[in-house]
Design an enzyme around this catalytic site. Structure first.
Site, PDB file in Angstrom:
ATOM      1  N   HIS A 128      -4.209   3.098  -3.127  1.00 17.08           N
ATOM      2  CA  HIS A 128      -4.174   2.661  -2.045  1.00 17.08           C
ATOM      3  C   HIS A 128      -3.521   1.261  -1.866  1.00 17.08           C
ATOM      4  O   HIS A 128      -2.646   0.949  -1.054  1.00 17.08           O
ATOM      5  CB  HIS A 128      -5.813   2.288  -1.736  1.00 17.08           C
ATOM      6  N   HIS A 141     -29.141 -17.100  23.092  1.00 20.39           N
ATOM      7  CA  HIS A 141     -28.432 -17.181  24.205  1.00 20.39           C
ATOM      8  C   HIS A 141     -27.730 -18.455  24.732  1.00 20.39           C
ATOM      9  O   HIS A 141     -26.854 -18.586  25.609  1.00 20.39           O
ATOM     10  CB  HIS A 141     -29.053 -16.621  25.597  1.00 20.39           C
ATOM     11  N   GLU A 186     -18.186  -5.916  24.082  1.00 20.84           N
ATOM     12  CA  GLU A 186     -17.215  -7.075  23.836  1.00 20.84           C
ATOM     13  C   GLU A 186     -16.011  -7.003  22.986  1.00 20.84           C
ATOM     14  O   GLU A 186     -14.873  -7.548  23.455  1.00 20.84           O
ATOM     15  CB  GLU A 186     -18.097  -8.154  23.397  1.00 20.84           C
ATOM     16  N   PRO A 198      -6.034  -5.810  10.939  1.00 17.67           N
ATOM     17  CA  PRO A 198      -7.684  -5.736  10.733  1.00 17.67           C
ATOM     18  C   PRO A 198      -8.078  -4.490  11.577  1.00 17.67           C
ATOM     19  O   PRO A 198      -7.607  -3.955  12.667  1.00 17.67           O
ATOM     20  CB  PRO A 198      -7.937  -6.845  11.869  1.00 17.67           C
ATOM     21  N   LEU A 199      -8.766  -3.531  10.413  1.00 20.13           N
ATOM     22  CA  LEU A 199      -8.976  -2.174  11.018  1.00 20.13           C
ATOM     23  C   LEU A 199      -9.535  -2.175  12.218  1.00 20.13           C
ATOM     24  O   LEU A 199     -10.739  -2.844  12.584  1.00 20.13           O
ATOM     25  CB  LEU A 199      -9.708  -1.478   9.769  1.00 20.13           C
ATOM     26  N   HIS A 240       0.729  -1.176  -0.068  1.00 19.24           N
ATOM     27  CA  HIS A 240       0.052   0.159   0.094  1.00 19.24           C
ATOM     28  C   HIS A 240       0.916   1.372   0.005  1.00 19.24           C
ATOM     29  O   HIS A 240       1.445   1.651   1.221  1.00 19.24           O
ATOM     30  CB  HIS A 240      -1.023  -0.069   1.288  1.00 19.24           C
TER      31      HIS A 240
END
Length: 959
Positions: free
Chosen positions: A259, A454, A393, A116-117, A27
């Site tokens: 990019h 759940h 989370e 991982p953004l 990039h």
């Protein structure tokens, strides 16, 4: 701007695009646009020591936009880290220290793995919490560094950044500063096409200070804005940097084309020209840049040296003191207790003794057993050891990664079903080797009334398949304490502890303190005076269910059952098979009981075993009703175990028969070993036949040999019509105690012992002479026709598989009768593998889809034909056959039974039953089976079994 600073910035840009162009991957746009901001941080704002990348008071730098890694590597190289120019030349290459995205632990100066953004952003929040907590303990004078982040549009779009930014604002993390590379470009085009929110208003609403840089090429302004941010100790800061992606690239700047791909040779040259930079040499670092940066590096190292001289001599001034050893472990109670409650008792006892232990839950402290009276950190007081993460989370787990990177021992908690929300962060825990502890409660359908949303079904198995991750599921208080101790001791892998909501009975404790780390399992119910007739294997709440079922088996059927608790399945499966057999002996029927998908258990199962598990979502009902719905009652589990012991010899449920048949092929293989390589195939054959006959005589069925050898070869053999066994249920057998006698006699790979079995009448009774057979695997099934020329069949198969004729390999027995066919195929360019013996294993290669063995053709014995037909049906291939007598006498015998034999053709279903099973044991090794090997006084044999579409390979130790 100092001209030397400008020269340094251009060097950063050029090194970055040279890396991408050399690798032809990467990039270039971000480094070209963001280099002035990143350089300002390194040159003017950050304190660090490249000779000591882990100096405690260094400023942390996180490139959350990890795709711009070439920028980071250029800076690390220029600022003296152990990253020579040769590593920049090896960007994105195997074994380099410059991977595609930054990886913690691989490259000096890389604080965390990003790519991982949003992950780098959220992890930085954890580091900032760690800094604030340590500053609270050690004092502002010794710990006063900052955490700097460079984030992209993509980072701020990802939901994890919203969660983390909100938490950071609530905690007033004033030493966290995020630079936002606002270039309005994503891969698909302008950012504003997909995202029109206002980052200023958004971050201000989180409680952040928001500043903007008007000219991202002016490092004096960049420095001024950053210092303004650093002066605000009460709020984290977002600094908006409106850069131009690919700046200086004549045709690609400001577009998504800059990019994620190299600029290309022409564009690279034009870009360098725009910056007044020579095209050659590549990876140029001018001498004046080296000299200038050496002075900056020396100044920074002087700061770190003074810090060490000042503070390292003061005990406790730069870190929180280590905890007590050994820990005070609470007593194990005898009353039933939910393992989440047992976990709470452990945490309450040890937390005060472990100052580096810090954690919290996603707004579920009471439910997951974390509400144990510990103080929480607040925006004004970081002395506590609990973080109120709120319902966040994903960010919670990433923050835990940041805390672990900072040196803390973090734990986080939520319901097991919601582990899906944080899985990407947990994966990074594993990838970075961080000892984060994940406490997941409500671990099964026993959640009950909350229903399928759940009730975790697939989550436990999904966590187990993450590499470098320990997943533990204790069955009682004793095991819960053991799991916590293991988790605290493991600092290089994340640990998941799955806990129950419902109370569980306590099981006998184990004296060994290291049983969990050693075997991952223990016996919790057994009669030490007898050998078990069935073994029940379970984890978590299913262990007590297995014990109840074992008691039913004993009381109602006088069957002795052993129950094994396996809180750590991957450890249990990794131990030496001999150790595992001490707990759960192979050959004894084994029922694995677990309220989850349980796919990973299949590698453990042998013929005669069964996985009793859950493969669908749950339902909303009281816990007992849901358990009954899934068949998880003591009566139904006992019935399932009873089936393995008693109902074992009907070929509707033939798995236990397979185990008995394997004992016969194993006996034949063992008996042959002393004859291997001695040159006498008849002696080898006779030894195998005698051993197989003896073992088959013990079968608790009535077995009739339908296809055996000897009739045509006059060899020592099990003869057609022989009856073996002691039971009343009738089955058919096709046998070859030593298939590949030539291989055995000469000691070459290829000899096996093999048996096929079918219900009575399942195998066609045929003269024991020769069959011509043609076999292909499932992908080519339906295209062969044995009545057509062999070459035509090869062409049909090649067309079906999309192969060239030169890629369609045919296996043929190396016999004189096949010489003409082999020559013809080779004349037309068909590759032929000639084998001197062993056509059963050759047919299995074809049926298993070996790309180097597409078809088998040849004339061989009837037993091999029947066995191959059974395997073909089980593995969904296609086989055709016809009589091929090799002498006038044979033709006369065949014609007496089948007057029209010359026109008869058979499919696999004409020769064998669809419910047939096949077992084979390696004698000299035959792909995919390894040869036997000595293990002490025992022999390890490798065998395969085929049944109902499944092919398994098993290793067993035999005397």
């Amino acid at each position: 701007m100092n001209p030397l600073d400008e020269r340094c910035i251009t060097t950063v840009r050029m090194l970055s695009i040279d890396q991408v162009e050399t690798a032809q991957s990467g990039h270039p746009g971000l480094p070209l646009g963001l280099a002035p901001v990143a350089y300002t941080l390194f040159a003017r704002l950050m304190n660090f020591d490249p000779d000591d990348p882990t100096w405690p008071n260094r400023d942390r730098f996180i490139l959350s936009a990890g795709h711009g890694s070439a920028l980071l590597y250029s800076l690390l190289h220029l600022f003296g880290y152990e990253l020579p120019i040769e590593e920049l030349r090896r960007f994105r290459q195997l074994g380099s220290r410059t991977p595609g995205h930054p990886e913690h632990g691989l490259t000096p100066g890389v604080e965390t793995t990003t790519g991982p953004l949003g992950q780098g952003f959220a992890t930085a929040v954890g580091m900032a919490i760690g800094e604030a907590k340590l500053r609270n303990a050690a004092g502002d004078s010794s710990i006063n560094h900052y955490t700097f982040v460079l984030a992209s549009d993509g980072d701020l779009m990802e939901g994890i950044s919203h969660e983390a930014a909100s938490l950071a604002g609530s905690l007033h993390l004033g030493h966290l500063i995020v630079g936002y590379d606002s270039n309005d470009i994503t891969i698909d085009g302008p950012r504003h096409d997909s995202c029109t929110d206002d980052p200023v208003a958004r971050f201000q609403s989180y409680g952040w200070q928001v500043l903007s840089i008007s000219d991202t090429e002016d490092i004096d302004e960049i420095e001024r804005i950053y210092r303004e941010a650093m002066a605000d100790m009460e709020h984290p800061s977002l600094i908006i940097a409106p850069t131009v992606i690919g700046r200086g690239s004549p045709t690609k700047q400001g577009t998504s084309k800059a990019h994620g791909a190299p600029l290309g040779a022409d564009e690279l040259a034009a870009t360098k020209a725009a910056y007044g930079w020579p095209t050659e040499p590549t990876f140029l670092v001018p001498d004046e840049v080296k000299t200038y940066l050496a002075k900056l590096i020396a100044d920074k190292q002087a700061i770190s040296r003074v810090w060490r001289e000042t503070y390292l001599s003061q005990p406790g001034s730069t870190k929180i003191q280590p905890g007590k050893d050994p820990l005070t472990i609470p007593e194990v109670t005898t009353t039933p207790l939910a393992t989440r409650a047992a976990s709470a008792a452990f945490l309450q006892s040890v937390a005060p003794e472990l100052p580096m232990l810090i954690g919290g839950s996603a707004d579920l402290a009471e439910s997951t057993g974390l509400n144990v009276g510990l103080d929480a950190i607040t925006a004004t007081d970081f002395s506590g050891s609990v973080i109120r993460f709120g319902i966040r989370e994903h960010a919670m787990a990433a923050v835990a990664n940041g805390l672990a990177l900072y040196g803390f021992t973090p734990y986080v908690s939520t319901f097991l079903v919601f582990s899906d929300y944080l899985r990407p962060s947990l994966r990074l825990s594993a990838l970075m080797g961080l000892g984060v502890i994940y406490i997941f409660s409500h671990d099964s359908f026993a959640v009950g009334e909350d229903g399928p949303t759940h009730q975790p079904i697939e989550q436990l198995e999904g966590l187990r398949i993450i590499p470098r991750t320990n997943v533990l599921r204790p069955a009682d208080t004793f095991e819960t304490f053991a799991c916590w101790k293991q988790a605290l001791a493991e600092r290089t892998k994340p640990t998941v502890i799955a806990l129950t909501r419902q109370p569980l009975p306590q099981h006998p404790t184990t004296e060994s303190i290291d049983w969990l780390a050693t075997t991952g399992a223990r016996i919790v119910y057994d009669d030490p005076n007898t050998s078990p007739e069935v073994v029940l294997i379970a984890s978590g709440s299913e262990v007590s269910l297995a014990i109840d079922a074992a008691k039913i088996l004993k009381n109602e059927d006088d069957i002795d059952a052993r129950v094994i608790s396996v809180p750590w399945r991957e450890r249990f499966l990794a131990i030496d098979p001999r150790e595992r057999d001490v707990l759960a002996p192979t050959g004894t029927p084994r029922l694995v009981l677990e309220a989850t998908v349980g796919t990973g258990w299949y590698q453990f199962l042998s013929p005669g075993d069964r996985l009793y598990n859950v493969n669908d979502f749950g339902t909303s009902a009281p816990m007992a009703d849901v358990a009954a719905h899934f068949g998880f009652t003591s009566t139904e589990v006992a019935d399932a175990a009873l089936d393995l012991v008693v109902d074992s010899y009907r070929l509707g449920h033939p798995t236990h028969l397979v185990s008995d048949l394997l004992r016969a092929t194993e006996a034949a293989a063992c008996a042959t070993l002393e004859e291997i390589g001695l040159g006498d195939k008849n002696r080898a054959d006779a030894a195998a036949v005698a051993a197989m006959r003896e073992e088959l005589g013990r079968l608790p069925v009535s077995a009739t040999v339908i296809a055996g050898e000897g009739e045509k070869d006059h060899a020592p053999m099990l003869y057609v019509g022989e009856r073996l066994g002691t039971g009343s249920i009738d089955i058919d057998l096709a046998v070859d105690p030593l298939e590949g006698t030539n291989f055995a006699a000469t000691g070459r790979e290829g000899a096996i012992s093999v048996i096929a079995a079918a219900p009575a009448g399942g195998f066609k009774q045929m003269p024991g002479f020769y069959l011509e057979k043609l076999i292909v695997g499932e992908r080519a099934a339906g295209v062969i026709d044995i009545s057509r020329p062999l070459l035509e069949n090869v062409k049909r198969v090649s067309r079906r598989l999309g192969l060239g004729i030169g890629e369609t390999t045919v296996i043929i027995l190396d016999k004189p009768r096949h010489a003409e066919a082999i020559a013809d195929l080779r004349h037309h360019g068909v590759p032929v593998i000639e084998i001197s013996d062993g056509d059963v294993m050759a047919s299995l290669r074809v049926l298993r889809g070996d790309p180097n063995a597409v078809m088998l053709w040849g004339i061989g014995g009837t037993p091999e034909g029947i066995i191959s037909a059974a395997a073909t049906l089980a593995l969904s291939g296609q086989m055709q056959a016809r009589f091929a007598p090799q002498s006038p006498e044979e033709a006369k015998t065949v014609k007496a039974r089948y007057p029209e034999y010359e026109s008869l053709e058979f499919d696999a279903s004409d020769l064998a039953h669809a419910g047939s099973v096949v077992v084979a044991t390696s004698v000299t090794g035959a792909n995919p089976l390894a040869p036997p090997r000595a293990v002490g006084d025992l022999t390890e044999l490798e065998s395969l079994w085929i049944q109902e579409g499944r092919l398994g390979i098993i290793r067993r130790l035999v005397p």
